[in-house]
Enzyme design. Structure first.
Site, PDB file in Angstrom:
ATOM      1  N   LYS A  13     -22.406 -35.379  22.244  1.00 31.42           N
ATOM      2  CA  LYS A  13     -21.928 -36.576  21.528  1.00 31.42           C
ATOM      3  C   LYS A  13     -20.553 -36.343  20.909  1.00 31.42           C
ATOM      4  CE  LYS A  13     -25.434 -37.021  18.673  1.00 31.42           C
ATOM      5  NZ  LYS A  13     -26.229 -35.852  19.100  1.00 31.42           N
ATOM      6  N   ARG A  88     -29.867 -42.206  12.744  1.00 34.21           N
ATOM      7  CA  ARG A  88     -30.728 -41.150  13.255  1.00 34.21           C
ATOM      8  C   ARG A  88     -32.198 -41.475  13.030  1.00 34.21           C
ATOM      9  NH1 ARG A  88     -26.862 -36.754  13.311  1.00 34.21           N
ATOM     10  NH2 ARG A  88     -27.699 -34.918  14.346  1.00 34.21           N
ATOM     11  N   ARG A 127     -22.794 -22.807  22.104  1.00 34.04           N
ATOM     12  CA  ARG A 127     -21.706 -23.690  21.683  1.00 34.04           C
ATOM     13  C   ARG A 127     -20.846 -23.035  20.601  1.00 34.04           C
ATOM     14  NH1 ARG A 127     -22.850 -29.765  19.523  1.00 34.04           N
ATOM     15  NH2 ARG A 127     -23.883 -28.762  17.756  1.00 34.04           N
ATOM     16  N   ARG A 160     -21.807 -22.991  14.624  1.00 36.52           N
ATOM     17  CA  ARG A 160     -22.424 -23.710  13.505  1.00 36.52           C
ATOM     18  C   ARG A 160     -23.710 -23.005  13.079  1.00 36.52           C
ATOM     19  NH1 ARG A 160     -22.692 -30.054  15.039  1.00 36.52           N
ATOM     20  NH2 ARG A 160     -24.711 -29.754  14.037  1.00 36.52           N
ATOM     21  N   ARG A 171     -34.381 -29.004  15.071  1.00 37.98           N
ATOM     22  CA  ARG A 171     -33.525 -30.182  15.290  1.00 37.98           C
ATOM     23  C   ARG A 171     -34.043 -31.012  16.465  1.00 37.98           C
ATOM     24  NH1 ARG A 171     -27.959 -27.711  16.161  1.00 37.98           N
ATOM     25  NH2 ARG A 171     -27.176 -29.840  16.270  1.00 37.98           N
TER      26      ARG A 171
HETATM   27  P1  AMP Z   1     -24.628 -33.413  13.719  1.00 37.39           P
HETATM   28  O1  AMP Z   1     -23.302 -32.816  13.426  1.00 37.39           O
HETATM   29  O2  AMP Z   1     -24.555 -34.883  14.059  1.00 37.39           O
HETATM   30  O3  AMP Z   1     -25.412 -32.634  14.750  1.00 37.39           O
HETATM   31  O4  AMP Z   1     -25.473 -33.335  12.362  1.00 37.39           O
HETATM   32  C1  AMP Z   1     -25.790 -32.085  11.772  1.00 37.39           C
HETATM   33  C2  AMP Z   1     -26.802 -32.272  10.647  1.00 37.39           C
HETATM   34  O5  AMP Z   1     -26.262 -33.149   9.652  1.00 37.39           O
HETATM   35  C3  AMP Z   1     -28.122 -32.890  11.045  1.00 37.39           C
HETATM   36  O6  AMP Z   1     -29.021 -31.929  11.583  1.00 37.39           O
HETATM   37  C4  AMP Z   1     -28.588 -33.429   9.683  1.00 37.39           C
HETATM   38  O7  AMP Z   1     -29.039 -32.389   8.847  1.00 37.39           O
HETATM   39  C5  AMP Z   1     -27.292 -33.952   9.086  1.00 37.39           C
HETATM   40  N1  AMP Z   1     -27.042 -35.361   9.484  1.00 37.39           N
HETATM   41  C6  AMP Z   1     -26.005 -35.833  10.232  1.00 37.39           C
HETATM   42  N2  AMP Z   1     -26.099 -37.166  10.419  1.00 37.39           N
HETATM   43  C7  AMP Z   1     -27.230 -37.549   9.764  1.00 37.39           C
HETATM   44  C8  AMP Z   1     -27.898 -38.797   9.602  1.00 37.39           C
HETATM   45  N3  AMP Z   1     -27.436 -39.921  10.170  1.00 37.39           N
HETATM   46  N4  AMP Z   1     -29.033 -38.817   8.857  1.00 37.39           N
HETATM   47  C9  AMP Z   1     -29.511 -37.702   8.285  1.00 37.39           C
HETATM   48  N5  AMP Z   1     -28.977 -36.480   8.434  1.00 37.39           N
HETATM   49  C10 AMP Z   1     -27.829 -36.401   9.160  1.00 37.39           C
END
Ligand code: AMP
Length: 216
Positions: A13, A88, A127, A160, A171
Site C-alpha cells: 500500500k 481499518r 522489508r 520497522r 498484524r
Molecule cells: P501501517 O503503517 O499502515 O502499516 O500502520 C502501522 C500501525 O499503525 C498499525 O499496525 C496500527 O498499530 C497503527 N495504525 C495505522 N493506521 C491505523 C488505523 N487506521 N487504525 C488503528 N491503528 C492504525
C-alpha cells in the site's frame, strides 16, 4: 480524486500510494506514517499510540478518527487525497463516510490490493524503509545498489519494529478480524475495485492506474 487504498500489511500500500499520489497529484495520507512521525517527535499522541503499534494492534478509534478528521480539514485535500491505512475497521469506514458526507465530497473509489497470505510474511520480514523518503525496499525482491542505502535519495534504510516476525503474525490476524470486513462494506457501497498485488512494483502501479482511470 478521493481514494482509499486497502489491503493486508505487506500488500504494498505504502509503495503504491507514493506513485499513485504523485500520478494523480493528490496528498498521500498514511495514518501509520503520521503515528510514526509523532512517536519520533515524542509528542503526547506518539506516546499514546506507541505500545499499540509495537504489539501490532490497532490504535483506538477515538485517537485515529480525530487524527484523520483534522488531516482532511487541511486545505491541500481540496484536490482530493489518497488514504493509506485508514479505515481499518467498519467503525472507521462509517466515520469516514460521515466526515466526507458532511463536506459533500464522497469517495470516488476504494482500491483493494489483493495478495495471498503466504506471500506476505516473506515480503514484510525482508522489508526495509528509507528514513528520509519513506520508500520501501526488500532485501531479496527489491534490492538497492548499496546495501542499507536508498537508491532514490541515498537515505538510510531501517526495519520497522512491527516488521519483526512475531508482530507480523498479530498484524495479519488483526487484518483478518477487523479490517477485512471493510472490503465487503465498500463492495456493497459500489466503490470497490480489486487488483492483484503480485508482481513487480511497476506492474502493480500500471494495473492500479489503469483500473482507476476507468472510473473518472
Ligand atoms: P501501517 O503503517 O499502515 O502499516 O500502520 C502501522 C500501525 O499503525 C498499525 O499496525 C496500527 O498499530 C497503527 N495504525 C495505522 N493506521 C491505523 C488505523 N487506521 N487504525 C488503528 N491503528 C492504525
Amino acid at each position: 480524486m478521493r481514494l482509499v487504498l486497502v489491503g493486508p500489511p505487506g500488500a504494498g500500500k505504502g509503495t503504491q500510494a507514493l506513485f499513485l499520489a504523485s500520478h494523480f497529484s493528490i496528498p498521500h495520507i498514511s495514518t501509520g506514517d503520521i503515528m510514526r512521525a509523532n512517536i519520533k517527535a515524542g509528542t503526547p499522541l506518539g506516546l499514546e499510540v506507541k505500545a499499540y503499534m509495537e504489539r501490532g494492534e490497532l490504535v483506538p478509534d477515538s485517537v485515529t478518527n480525530e487524527m484523520v478528521r483534522d488531516r482532511l480539514n487541511e486545505p491541500d485535500t481540496a484536490s482530493g487525497f489518497l488514504l493509506d491505512g485508514f479505515p481499518r475497521n467498519v467503525g472507521q469506514a462509517e466515520v469516514l463516510r460521515a466526515i466526507l458526507s458532511e463536506k459533500k465530497t464522497p469517495l470516488h473509489a476504494v482500491l483493494e490490493l489483493s495478495i495471498k497470505t503466504s506471500e506476505i510474511v516473506a515480503r514484510l520480514s525482508g522489508r526495509r524503509i528509507c528514513r528520509n523518503c519513506g520508500r520501501a525496499w526488500h532485501v531479496d525482491f527489491e534490492t538497492t545498489q548499496v546495501a542499507g542505502i536508498c537508491d532514490a535519495c541515498q537515505g538510510e534504510l531501517y526495519q520497522r519494529d512491527d516488521d519483526k516476525e512475531e508482530v507480523i503474525t498479530r498484524r495479519l490476524e488483526v487484518f483478518e478480524e477487523q479490517t477485512a470486513p471493510i472490503i465487503s462494506f465498500y463492495r456493497t457501497e459500489g466503490l470497490l475495485i480489486s487488483i492483484s498485488a503480485s508482481g513487480s512494483v511497476a506492474d502493480i502501479t500500471e494495473r492500479a492506474i489503469s483500473a482507476l482511470s476507468r472510473i473518472r
